[in-house]
Design a protein around this motif. Sequence first.
Motif, PDB file in Angstrom:
ATOM      1  N   LYS A  34       0.835  -1.199   0.000  1.00 34.46           N
ATOM      2  CA  LYS A  34       0.000   0.000   0.000  1.00 34.46           C
ATOM      3  C   LYS A  34       0.873   1.253   0.000  1.00 34.46           C
ATOM      4  O   LYS A  34       0.607   2.212  -0.727  1.00 34.46           O
ATOM      5  CB  LYS A  34      -0.927   0.003   1.225  1.00 34.46           C
ATOM      6  CG  LYS A  34      -1.778   1.244   1.356  1.00 34.46           C
ATOM      7  CD  LYS A  34      -2.754   1.396   0.209  1.00 34.46           C
ATOM      8  CE  LYS A  34      -3.656   2.586   0.438  1.00 34.46           C
ATOM      9  NZ  LYS A  34      -4.740   2.649  -0.518  1.00 34.46           N
TER      10      LYS A  34
ATOM     11  N   SER B  49      -5.072  -6.268   7.224  1.00 33.06           N
ATOM     12  CA  SER B  49      -4.376  -5.195   6.507  1.00 33.06           C
ATOM     13  C   SER B  49      -5.224  -4.616   5.390  1.00 33.06           C
ATOM     14  O   SER B  49      -5.154  -3.421   5.112  1.00 33.06           O
ATOM     15  CB  SER B  49      -3.035  -5.693   5.968  1.00 33.06           C
ATOM     16  OG  SER B  49      -3.240  -6.681   4.991  1.00 33.06           O
ATOM     17  N   MET B  50      -6.038  -5.445   4.750  1.00 32.31           N
ATOM     18  CA  MET B  50      -6.908  -4.941   3.692  1.00 32.31           C
ATOM     19  C   MET B  50      -7.891  -3.918   4.257  1.00 32.31           C
ATOM     20  O   MET B  50      -8.185  -2.917   3.605  1.00 32.31           O
ATOM     21  CB  MET B  50      -7.645  -6.094   3.011  1.00 32.31           C
ATOM     22  CG  MET B  50      -6.738  -6.927   2.112  1.00 32.31           C
ATOM     23  SD  MET B  50      -7.493  -8.449   1.535  1.00 32.31           S
ATOM     24  CE  MET B  50      -8.683  -7.813   0.373  1.00 32.31           C
ATOM     25  N   PHE B  51      -8.402  -4.171   5.451  1.00 31.53           N
ATOM     26  CA  PHE B  51      -9.347  -3.233   6.043  1.00 31.53           C
ATOM     27  C   PHE B  51      -8.656  -2.036   6.691  1.00 31.53           C
ATOM     28  O   PHE B  51      -9.108  -0.905   6.556  1.00 31.53           O
ATOM     29  CB  PHE B  51     -10.247  -3.934   7.065  1.00 31.53           C
ATOM     30  CG  PHE B  51     -11.308  -4.775   6.414  1.00 31.53           C
ATOM     31  CD1 PHE B  51     -12.310  -4.191   5.669  1.00 31.53           C
ATOM     32  CD2 PHE B  51     -11.282  -6.146   6.532  1.00 31.53           C
ATOM     33  CE1 PHE B  51     -13.289  -4.960   5.054  1.00 31.53           C
ATOM     34  CE2 PHE B  51     -12.246  -6.928   5.920  1.00 31.53           C
ATOM     35  CZ  PHE B  51     -13.253  -6.327   5.178  1.00 31.53           C
ATOM     36  N   ILE B  52      -7.560  -2.260   7.385  1.00 32.50           N
ATOM     37  CA  ILE B  52      -6.876  -1.162   8.072  1.00 32.50           C
ATOM     38  C   ILE B  52      -6.264  -0.187   7.066  1.00 32.50           C
ATOM     39  O   ILE B  52      -6.403   1.026   7.198  1.00 32.50           O
ATOM     40  CB  ILE B  52      -5.811  -1.704   9.040  1.00 32.50           C
ATOM     41  CG1 ILE B  52      -6.511  -2.379  10.222  1.00 32.50           C
ATOM     42  CG2 ILE B  52      -4.880  -0.596   9.519  1.00 32.50           C
ATOM     43  CD1 ILE B  52      -5.588  -3.131  11.149  1.00 32.50           C
ATOM     44  N   PHE B  53      -5.574  -0.727   6.046  1.00 33.12           N
ATOM     45  CA  PHE B  53      -4.920   0.128   5.061  1.00 33.12           C
ATOM     46  C   PHE B  53      -5.821   0.462   3.872  1.00 33.12           C
ATOM     47  O   PHE B  53      -5.420   1.201   2.990  1.00 33.12           O
ATOM     48  CB  PHE B  53      -3.632  -0.534   4.554  1.00 33.12           C
ATOM     49  CG  PHE B  53      -2.629  -0.828   5.620  1.00 33.12           C
ATOM     50  CD1 PHE B  53      -2.157   0.178   6.443  1.00 33.12           C
ATOM     51  CD2 PHE B  53      -2.150  -2.109   5.797  1.00 33.12           C
ATOM     52  CE1 PHE B  53      -1.223  -0.089   7.433  1.00 33.12           C
ATOM     53  CE2 PHE B  53      -1.209  -2.397   6.771  1.00 33.12           C
ATOM     54  CZ  PHE B  53      -0.751  -1.381   7.596  1.00 33.12           C
ATOM     55  N   ARG B  54      -7.016  -0.123   3.855  1.00 33.64           N
ATOM     56  CA  ARG B  54      -7.954   0.027   2.727  1.00 33.64           C
ATOM     57  C   ARG B  54      -7.224  -0.294   1.418  1.00 33.64           C
ATOM     58  O   ARG B  54      -7.235   0.474   0.460  1.00 33.64           O
ATOM     59  CB  ARG B  54      -8.558   1.428   2.699  1.00 33.64           C
ATOM     60  CG  ARG B  54      -9.359   1.740   3.945  1.00 33.64           C
ATOM     61  CD  ARG B  54     -10.216   2.962   3.863  1.00 33.64           C
ATOM     62  NE  ARG B  54     -11.060   3.083   2.693  1.00 33.64           N
ATOM     63  CZ  ARG B  54     -12.216   2.416   2.483  1.00 33.64           C
ATOM     64  NH1 ARG B  54     -12.626   1.541   3.370  1.00 33.64           N
ATOM     65  NH2 ARG B  54     -12.908   2.634   1.399  1.00 33.64           N
ATOM     66  N   HIS B  55      -6.603  -1.458   1.412  1.00 34.08           N
ATOM     67  CA  HIS B  55      -5.764  -1.870   0.292  1.00 34.08           C
ATOM     68  C   HIS B  55      -6.374  -3.085  -0.406  1.00 34.08           C
ATOM     69  O   HIS B  55      -6.720  -4.066   0.244  1.00 34.08           O
ATOM     70  CB  HIS B  55      -4.361  -2.205   0.806  1.00 34.08           C
ATOM     71  CG  HIS B  55      -3.369  -2.485  -0.270  1.00 34.08           C
ATOM     72  ND1 HIS B  55      -3.186  -1.644  -1.344  1.00 34.08           N
ATOM     73  CD2 HIS B  55      -2.514  -3.504  -0.448  1.00 34.08           C
ATOM     74  CE1 HIS B  55      -2.252  -2.148  -2.128  1.00 34.08           C
ATOM     75  NE2 HIS B  55      -1.835  -3.282  -1.603  1.00 34.08           N
ATOM     76  N   LYS B  56      -6.528  -2.970  -1.703  1.00 29.96           N
ATOM     77  CA  LYS B  56      -7.026  -4.044  -2.566  1.00 29.96           C
ATOM     78  C   LYS B  56      -8.501  -4.368  -2.339  1.00 29.96           C
ATOM     79  O   LYS B  56      -8.975  -5.381  -2.797  1.00 29.96           O
ATOM     80  CB  LYS B  56      -6.207  -5.330  -2.374  1.00 29.96           C
ATOM     81  CG  LYS B  56      -4.755  -5.222  -2.743  1.00 29.96           C
ATOM     82  CD  LYS B  56      -4.593  -5.305  -4.227  1.00 29.96           C
ATOM     83  CE  LYS B  56      -3.144  -5.434  -4.623  1.00 29.96           C
ATOM     84  NZ  LYS B  56      -2.955  -5.379  -6.040  1.00 29.96           N
ATOM     85  N   ILE B  57      -9.226  -3.513  -1.647  1.00 30.76           N
ATOM     86  CA  ILE B  57     -10.619  -3.828  -1.364  1.00 30.76           C
ATOM     87  C   ILE B  57     -11.566  -3.423  -2.490  1.00 30.76           C
ATOM     88  O   ILE B  57     -12.715  -3.848  -2.502  1.00 30.76           O
ATOM     89  CB  ILE B  57     -11.103  -3.212  -0.028  1.00 30.76           C
ATOM     90  CG1 ILE B  57     -10.922  -1.713  -0.021  1.00 30.76           C
ATOM     91  CG2 ILE B  57     -10.403  -3.857   1.135  1.00 30.76           C
ATOM     92  CD1 ILE B  57     -11.494  -1.035   1.204  1.00 30.76           C
ATOM     93  N   SER B  58     -11.097  -2.648  -3.430  1.00 25.87           N
ATOM     94  CA  SER B  58     -11.957  -2.260  -4.547  1.00 25.87           C
ATOM     95  C   SER B  58     -11.538  -2.933  -5.853  1.00 25.87           C
ATOM     96  O   SER B  58     -12.169  -2.716  -6.882  1.00 25.87           O
ATOM     97  CB  SER B  58     -11.967  -0.743  -4.721  1.00 25.87           C
ATOM     98  OG  SER B  58     -10.671  -0.290  -5.023  1.00 25.87           O
TER      99      SER B  58
END
Length: 87
Positions: free
Chosen positions: A20, A50-59
């Motif tokens: 990220k 990490s996907m939720f905390i860093f808002r990474h790869k969620i879209s």
Amino acid sequence: MIYILLIINFITFIIFGWDKRLSIKHKRRIPESTLLGATFIGGTIGAILSMFIFRHKISKKSFLLKFGAMILVQLFCIYFLQKYRQA
């Protein structure tokens, strides 16, 4: 065994967070195969956090489909390993 999983999840969390950071700085990224590989070997919880905390790869839908498939494969493996141990 639990310590190994904790270490793997921590490392996976760091890898996702680092990717990220690289993304924000427009630098060369960590390959998705590395992210998914770290997830597959036991870093699922670290990856999800990490996907939720860093808002990474969620879209990114293609990544989420691969990620979901990876979790299904893990569940499938756990199910059959448990079944094999009981036999």
